[in-house]
Design a protein around this motif. Sequence first.
Motif, PDB file in Angstrom:
ATOM      1  N   SER A  30      35.352  47.821  42.522  1.00 20.42           N
ATOM      2  CA  SER A  30      34.792  49.142  42.209  1.00 20.42           C
ATOM      3  C   SER A  30      33.390  48.962  41.618  1.00 20.42           C
ATOM      4  O   SER A  30      32.950  47.841  41.339  1.00 20.42           O
ATOM      5  N   GLY A  31      32.697  50.080  41.459  1.00 18.01           N
ATOM      6  CA  GLY A  31      31.445  50.108  40.717  1.00 18.01           C
ATOM      7  C   GLY A  31      30.383  49.141  41.221  1.00 18.01           C
ATOM      8  O   GLY A  31      30.171  48.982  42.426  1.00 18.01           O
ATOM      9  N   ILE A  32      29.706  48.501  40.274  1.00 18.53           N
ATOM     10  CA  ILE A  32      28.574  47.628  40.586  1.00 18.53           C
ATOM     11  C   ILE A  32      29.030  46.428  41.435  1.00 18.53           C
ATOM     12  O   ILE A  32      28.366  46.062  42.409  1.00 18.53           O
ATOM     13  N   ARG A  53      41.661  43.298  39.988  1.00 18.40           N
ATOM     14  CA  ARG A  53      42.816  43.443  39.100  1.00 18.40           C
ATOM     15  C   ARG A  53      43.966  44.190  39.768  1.00 18.40           C
ATOM     16  O   ARG A  53      45.126  43.979  39.424  1.00 18.40           O
ATOM     17  N   ASP A  75      43.670  38.193  37.118  1.00 19.59           N
ATOM     18  CA  ASP A  75      43.075  38.619  35.848  1.00 19.59           C
ATOM     19  C   ASP A  75      42.008  37.605  35.458  1.00 19.59           C
ATOM     20  O   ASP A  75      42.289  36.404  35.407  1.00 19.59           O
ATOM     21  N   VAL A  76      40.801  38.063  35.181  1.00 24.08           N
ATOM     22  CA  VAL A  76      39.715  37.121  34.853  1.00 24.08           C
ATOM     23  C   VAL A  76      39.974  36.346  33.564  1.00 24.08           C
ATOM     24  O   VAL A  76      39.301  35.353  33.305  1.00 24.08           O
ATOM     25  N   ASN A 102      31.243  39.522  36.959  1.00 21.15           N
ATOM     26  CA  ASN A 102      30.921  40.948  36.817  1.00 21.15           C
ATOM     27  C   ASN A 102      32.028  41.766  36.163  1.00 21.15           C
ATOM     28  O   ASN A 102      31.744  42.807  35.572  1.00 21.15           O
ATOM     29  N   THR A 156      26.715  39.909  35.336  1.00 20.98           N
ATOM     30  CA  THR A 156      26.349  41.286  35.010  1.00 20.98           C
ATOM     31  C   THR A 156      26.367  41.445  33.497  1.00 20.98           C
ATOM     32  O   THR A 156      27.417  41.329  32.858  1.00 20.98           O
ATOM     33  N   LEU A 157      25.195  41.658  32.931  1.00 23.30           N
ATOM     34  CA  LEU A 157      25.119  41.923  31.482  1.00 23.30           C
ATOM     35  C   LEU A 157      24.930  43.418  31.289  1.00 23.30           C
ATOM     36  O   LEU A 157      25.620  44.213  31.901  1.00 23.30           O
ATOM     37  N   TYR A 171      31.595  45.742  22.177  1.00 24.59           N
ATOM     38  CA  TYR A 171      30.980  45.641  23.507  1.00 24.59           C
ATOM     39  C   TYR A 171      29.573  45.045  23.396  1.00 24.59           C
ATOM     40  O   TYR A 171      29.205  44.143  24.157  1.00 24.59           O
ATOM     41  N   LYS A 175      28.272  41.528  25.141  1.00 26.31           N
ATOM     42  CA  LYS A 175      27.189  41.411  26.123  1.00 26.31           C
ATOM     43  C   LYS A 175      26.052  40.540  25.578  1.00 26.31           C
ATOM     44  O   LYS A 175      25.406  39.820  26.335  1.00 26.31           O
ATOM     45  N   PRO A 200      22.193  45.953  33.847  1.00 25.53           N
ATOM     46  CA  PRO A 200      22.087  47.380  34.169  1.00 25.53           C
ATOM     47  C   PRO A 200      22.124  48.234  32.903  1.00 25.53           C
ATOM     48  O   PRO A 200      22.630  47.817  31.869  1.00 25.53           O
ATOM     49  N   GLY A 201      21.591  49.447  33.035  1.00 28.06           N
ATOM     50  CA  GLY A 201      21.810  50.461  32.015  1.00 28.06           C
ATOM     51  C   GLY A 201      22.902  51.408  32.491  1.00 28.06           C
ATOM     52  O   GLY A 201      23.599  51.124  33.473  1.00 28.06           O
ATOM     53  N   THR A 203      25.341  53.607  34.241  1.00 24.31           N
ATOM     54  CA  THR A 203      25.524  53.686  35.690  1.00 24.31           C
ATOM     55  C   THR A 203      26.797  54.456  36.001  1.00 24.31           C
ATOM     56  O   THR A 203      27.787  54.326  35.272  1.00 24.31           O
ATOM     57  N   THR A 205      29.907  54.698  37.210  1.00 23.63           N
ATOM     58  CA  THR A 205      31.035  53.863  37.662  1.00 23.63           C
ATOM     59  C   THR A 205      32.294  54.266  36.891  1.00 23.63           C
ATOM     60  O   THR A 205      32.204  54.902  35.841  1.00 23.63           O
ATOM     61  N   LEU A 207      33.965  52.510  34.914  1.00 24.03           N
ATOM     62  CA  LEU A 207      34.176  51.476  33.886  1.00 24.03           C
ATOM     63  C   LEU A 207      35.198  51.959  32.854  1.00 24.03           C
ATOM     64  O   LEU A 207      35.071  53.048  32.308  1.00 24.03           O
TER      65      LEU A 207
HETATM   66  N1  LIG Z   1      28.604  51.353  34.220  1.00 25.95           N
HETATM   67  C1  LIG Z   1      27.686  51.104  33.299  1.00 25.95           C
HETATM   68  O1  LIG Z   1      27.073  52.043  32.730  1.00 25.95           O
HETATM   69  C2  LIG Z   1      27.348  49.671  32.965  1.00 25.95           C
HETATM   70  C3  LIG Z   1      26.160  49.443  32.243  1.00 25.95           C
HETATM   71  C4  LIG Z   1      25.822  48.133  31.922  1.00 25.95           C
HETATM   72  C5  LIG Z   1      26.650  47.081  32.299  1.00 25.95           C
HETATM   73  N2  LIG Z   1      27.817  47.341  32.981  1.00 25.95           N
HETATM   74  C6  LIG Z   1      28.651  46.186  33.341  1.00 25.95           C
HETATM   75  O2  LIG Z   1      28.831  46.193  34.735  1.00 25.95           O
HETATM   76  C7  LIG Z   1      29.997  45.403  35.031  1.00 25.95           C
HETATM   77  C8  LIG Z   1      30.787  46.128  36.107  1.00 25.95           C
HETATM   78  O3  LIG Z   1      31.283  47.346  35.579  1.00 25.95           O
HETATM   79  P1  LIG Z   1      31.173  48.747  36.331  1.00 25.95           P
HETATM   80  O4  LIG Z   1      30.355  49.628  35.496  1.00 25.95           O
HETATM   81  O5  LIG Z   1      30.833  48.514  37.738  1.00 25.95           O
HETATM   82  O6  LIG Z   1      32.668  49.309  36.163  1.00 25.95           O
HETATM   83  P2  LIG Z   1      33.967  49.103  37.068  1.00 25.95           P
HETATM   84  O7  LIG Z   1      35.111  49.446  36.209  1.00 25.95           O
HETATM   85  O8  LIG Z   1      33.802  49.823  38.353  1.00 25.95           O
HETATM   86  O9  LIG Z   1      33.937  47.531  37.367  1.00 25.95           O
HETATM   87  C9  LIG Z   1      34.571  46.600  36.529  1.00 25.95           C
HETATM   88  C10 LIG Z   1      35.652  45.925  37.322  1.00 25.95           C
HETATM   89  O10 LIG Z   1      36.223  44.893  36.508  1.00 25.95           O
HETATM   90  C11 LIG Z   1      37.612  44.878  36.771  1.00 25.95           C
HETATM   91  N3  LIG Z   1      38.321  44.266  35.654  1.00 25.95           N
HETATM   92  C12 LIG Z   1      38.412  44.734  34.393  1.00 25.95           C
HETATM   93  N4  LIG Z   1      39.187  43.917  33.663  1.00 25.95           N
HETATM   94  C13 LIG Z   1      39.578  42.933  34.500  1.00 25.95           C
HETATM   95  C14 LIG Z   1      40.398  41.797  34.344  1.00 25.95           C
HETATM   96  N5  LIG Z   1      40.982  41.499  33.161  1.00 25.95           N
HETATM   97  N6  LIG Z   1      40.584  40.978  35.408  1.00 25.95           N
HETATM   98  C15 LIG Z   1      40.026  41.273  36.611  1.00 25.95           C
HETATM   99  N7  LIG Z   1      39.247  42.330  36.814  1.00 25.95           N
HETATM  100  C16 LIG Z   1      39.031  43.149  35.767  1.00 25.95           C
HETATM  101  C17 LIG Z   1      37.997  46.328  36.969  1.00 25.95           C
HETATM  102  O11 LIG Z   1      39.220  46.470  37.668  1.00 25.95           O
HETATM  103  C18 LIG Z   1      36.785  46.881  37.714  1.00 25.95           C
HETATM  104  O12 LIG Z   1      36.974  46.830  39.114  1.00 25.95           O
HETATM  105  C19 LIG Z   1      30.734  45.204  33.709  1.00 25.95           C
HETATM  106  O13 LIG Z   1      30.513  43.878  33.265  1.00 25.95           O
HETATM  107  C20 LIG Z   1      30.059  46.198  32.781  1.00 25.95           C
HETATM  108  O14 LIG Z   1      30.109  45.794  31.449  1.00 25.95           O
HETATM  109  C21 LIG Z   1      28.164  48.616  33.332  1.00 25.95           C
END
Ligand SMILES: NC(=O)c1ccc[n+]([C@@H]2O[C@H](COP(=O)([O-])OP(=O)(O)OC[C@H]3O[C@@H](n4cnc5c(N)ncnc54)[C@H](O)[C@@H]3O)[C@@H](O)[C@H]2O)c1
Length: 281
Positions: A30-32, A53, A75-76, A102, A156-157, A171, A175, A200-201, A203, A205, A207
């Motif tokens: 999902s997401g990024i 996951r 699970d990571v 990520n 991904t930070l 959090y 990071k 990223p800032g 976004t 998603t 999350l």
């Molecule tokens: N969305 C934002 O505003 C934003 C901003 C800055 C940084 N980020 C970072 O971007 C990265 C991706 O997040 P996103 O925003 O795309 O959200 P997201 O929830 O779509 O993506 C995160 C993914 O990590 C997976 N995940 C979570 N815990 C897990 C685990 N224990 N084992 C395996 N997978 C696991 C989730 O299932 C999910 O698919 C993250 O590191 C987040 O901190 C997000």
Amino acid sequence: MNTNTGTNTDTNTARGWLTDDVALVTGGGSGIGRAVVKRFLAEGARGVGVLVRSAEHVASLQQEFGDRVVVVCGDVRSPQDNAAAVDATVERFGKLDTLVGNAGVWDFFARLEKLSLEQLSESFDEIFAINVKGYVLAARAAAPHLRASHGSMIFTLSNAAFYPGGGGPLYVASKHAGVGLVKQLAYELAPDVRVNAVAPGGTATPLRGPASLGKQEQRLSELPGFEASVANSMPLRFMAQPEDHTGHYVLLASRANSRATTASIVHSDGGWEIRGFARNT
Ligand SMILES: NC(=O)c1ccc[n+]([C@@H]2O[C@H](COP(=O)([O-])OP(=O)(O)OC[C@H]3O[C@@H](n4cnc5c(N)ncnc54)[C@H](O)[C@@H]3O)[C@@H](O)[C@H]2O)c1
């Protein structure tokens, strides 16, 4: 944990900046992360391994990308699951050029003094285990293959890796820890493996938060007013979509275009550092 290798025979071989490369993306359901998977394939990657996951993410990745992805459900926080994802990727596509660490969770601005001691302790352990240990374990599993291919790692930070206010203390600290990890790994793995990050800032998603705070089903994109609040606090005045960041991952992964770049973190946050009031003169 299970592995789904898929059967779709879509053989899009478009040439791009990552022609014939092989990547592994954690949290790529999902997401990024998912946008990175899609973009890497569009840039001509031979294939992408994805550690996710949920079974739902396994199925939807499989449906969208067919046999150009190998999806491992795990699970990571588990060394074995990270190793299984690396092994499945190398077994299926023959090598590994890029690890994209990520997967992450957010703390929904949980403040130090609002948490009970028990919540604070448990959510620290959960957030750091996913956001920091998850990156360490993925790096450990991928390192031998990346040394062999002279590849790279990209993590991904976040704006929260540099500044306060992008979350609560847990959090933000997790990071910030990622910055140290990028620098130390870049130092240790040079000259064989480049190690960089994208920050990223806010976004759009889904999350989620930690189970220890009861926020495992809560999604950042569903916070009331989130989009407007991100847009209003950024000099560039919009909330990013996941796709807005993917070019940075492509650039950092590309040997031809980033050969001299390691220990770098690309900010993709709408100008967080220059927030404030400009004089209209
Ligand atoms: N969305 C934002 O505003 C934003 C901003 C800055 C940084 N980020 C970072 O971007 C990265 C991706 O997040 P996103 O925003 O795309 O959200 P997201 O929830 O779509 O993506 C995160 C993914 O990590 C997976 N995940 C979570 N815990 C897990 C685990 N224990 N084992 C395996 N997978 C696991 C989730 O299932 C999910 O698919 C993250 O590191 C987040 O901190 C997000």
